[in-house]
Design a protein around this motif. Structure first.
Motif, mmCIF file in Angstrom:
data_model
loop_
_atom_site.group_PDB
_atom_site.id
_atom_site.type_symbol
_atom_site.label_atom_id
_atom_site.label_comp_id
_atom_site.label_asym_id
_atom_site.label_seq_id
_atom_site.Cartn_x
_atom_site.Cartn_y
_atom_site.Cartn_z
ATOM 1 N N CYS A 201 0.825 -1.206 0.000
ATOM 2 C CA CYS A 201 0.000 0.000 0.000
ATOM 3 C C CYS A 201 0.862 1.261 0.000
ATOM 4 O O CYS A 201 0.567 2.221 -0.718
ATOM 5 N N GLU A 205 0.364 3.772 -3.213
ATOM 6 C CA GLU A 205 -0.070 5.155 -2.973
ATOM 7 C C GLU A 205 1.047 6.147 -3.280
ATOM 8 O O GLU A 205 0.794 7.226 -3.828
ATOM 9 N N CYS A 209 0.038 9.155 -5.855
ATOM 10 C CA CYS A 209 -0.474 10.343 -5.174
ATOM 11 C C CYS A 209 -0.039 11.612 -5.915
ATOM 12 O O CYS A 209 0.772 11.569 -6.836
ATOM 13 N N VAL A 263 1.301 9.409 0.868
ATOM 14 C CA VAL A 263 0.422 8.275 0.604
ATOM 15 C C VAL A 263 -0.921 8.805 0.085
ATOM 16 O O VAL A 263 -0.943 9.564 -0.860
ATOM 17 N N GLY A 264 -2.053 8.400 0.683
ATOM 18 C CA GLY A 264 -3.316 8.877 0.160
ATOM 19 C C GLY A 264 -4.501 8.417 0.988
ATOM 20 O O GLY A 264 -4.396 8.205 2.201
ATOM 21 N N ASN A 296 -10.350 5.736 -7.130
ATOM 22 C CA ASN A 296 -9.419 6.671 -7.768
ATOM 23 C C ASN A 296 -9.310 6.490 -9.280
ATOM 24 O O ASN A 296 -8.652 7.295 -9.948
ATOM 25 N N ASN A 377 -4.307 12.668 -2.016
ATOM 26 C CA ASN A 377 -4.969 11.615 -2.784
ATOM 27 C C ASN A 377 -5.316 12.163 -4.166
ATOM 28 O O ASN A 377 -5.738 13.316 -4.306
#
Length: 394
Positions: A201, A205, A209, A263-264, A296, A377
């Motif tokens: 993850c 991300e 991002c 990250v997001g 997304n 994000n």
């Protein structure tokens, strides 16, 4: 992709079999001869901290002090106690062995000592810490997930105010990161799986991002490929040192990537689930990642299509028509998640954690909306969007 970006990874990386035996040499090069060894009671009990101590002493470096009272969620009080022991024992450097809590505690101790303060609260402030006195710091992760050995962030609780404080400064980065496969060998399968999905993850991300950059992309994409190549092997056979080493390298690469890009939404909601419902972080990442990627897609289809290459390999990437690659990337992650659910019962839905009720959603949403990770994000998310995502993974 930004027109201007910054990237920093100052740590010297010692990676592979026998890495522990090089710690003494690295400390000597940093002008340090009286380290304080830090860990937690569990790692002492399982002999992991003892392995590090033995490797150091075998090379002629004897800890001047040992601090093993780091809890699962460290606190200001613990940081202050360790800093006091450091001073009273005449220490000149830090060697931390553990997961994110231990490594972040060591960062906190370094902050207090470098700034000449008595209490970590005196160092509160985001990206505002001056260098201060240099306290050499060697980080030895015992999980392949947090990436704390390569990040400029320390999260430390203030129990009096019932909050977790986040300190951010390039001066928190370790001087040396030691990735030795012996350090993760005793991780149970489910913890191996959860921390591995946390690594995945971080990488996905970081690679998608708003603050991603060419260098963070390179680190993140390599981390993704290593996770896909090694995670199931590490879960199936904890003694597979090649798989353990692959995951340790992946964790560091992903940590460096998100430390320099961010990250997001997966992390914003995951942090909230951890704070409100005490869902373990890696489990939250595993549950949320595919759903948030689908959310997304309107902004990230092209980028997710590119990530199919490290997720599935060149043959599948080449055989998949370009319009189908974004969904194929998500499906590759769902396939990995399905294998982990079968082998170690890693939960794929919130209800399966046994910690979340639908009545918790309002509190989770409120915290997620105030989490800094949501800002970068690639697609904006409001309360209704987060609620829909929580319902989707319920």
């Amino acid at each position: 992709m930004p027109e201007y970006f910054e990237f920093k990874l100052p740590a010297k990386i010692l990676s592979g079999a026998g890495a522990l035996e090089h710690i003494a040499h690295e400390l000597e090069g940093l002008g340090a001869h009286a380290p304080m060894l830090m860990s937690d009671a569990g790692l002492v009990r399982f002999g992991v901290a003892g392995q590090v101590k033995a490797a150091m002493e075998g090379s002629g470096c004897h800890p001047a002090a040992e601090f093993y009272d780091v809890p699962a969620d460290s606190s200001i009080q613990v940081v202050n106690q360790a800093a006091d022991l450091f001073r009273r024992s005449g220490c000149d450097s830090l060697v931390a062995v553990g997961g994110g809590s231990v490594l972040d505690t060591a960062k906190g101790v370094g902050m207090v000592l470098a700034q000449g303060t008595e209490d970590l609260r005196q160092n509160m402030g985001c990206e505002a810490l001056p260098r201060g006195q240099h306290i050499p710091y060697v980080a030895i992760p015992t999980t392949a997930g947090t990436g704390s050995e390569a990040t400029l962030v320390a999260v430390i609780a203030d129990p009096d105010r019932q909050v977790k404080m986040e300190f951010i400064s390039y001066h928190l980065l370790p001087d040396v990161a030691v990735l030795d496969p012996r350090m993760t060998r005793t991780l149970p399968p489910r913890v191996t799986a959860a921390t591995g999905m946390d690594t995945l993850c971080h990488a996905v991300e970081a690679a998608s991002c708003l603050q991603r950059n060419p260098i963070s992309d390179a680190f993140a994409e390599k981390a993704i490929g290593l996770v896909m190549a090694h995670l199931t092997d590490a879960v199936d056979d904890g003694d597979n040192l090649a798989a353990r080493q692959g995951m340790a390298n992946a964790s560091l690469l992903a940590g460096a990537a998100f430390s320099n890009s961010m990250v997001g939404l997966v992390h914003a909601i995951g942090h909230a689930l951890g704070g409100v419902c005490r869902v373990p972080h890696g489990e939250a990442m595993n549950i949320l990642l595919p759903a948030v990627m689908r959310y997304n897609l309107p902004k990230c289809a092209e980028r997710y299509g590119e990530l199919l290459l490290p997720l599935a390999g060149p043959e599948i990437y080449a055989a998949t028509p370009a319009p189908e690659r974004p969904m194929a990337a998500i499906q590759a992650i769902e396939g990995l998640r399905g294998r982990l659910a079968q082998t170690c019962k890693l939960p794929a839905r919130l209800r399966d954690t046994g910690k979340v009720q639908e009545s918790d959603f309002d509190a989770v949403i409120a915290r997620a909306l105030n989490d800094g990770a949501i800002i970068v994000n690639p697609r904006e998310a409001g309360a209704n969007d987060i609620r829909a995502l929580l319902q989707e993974v319920w």
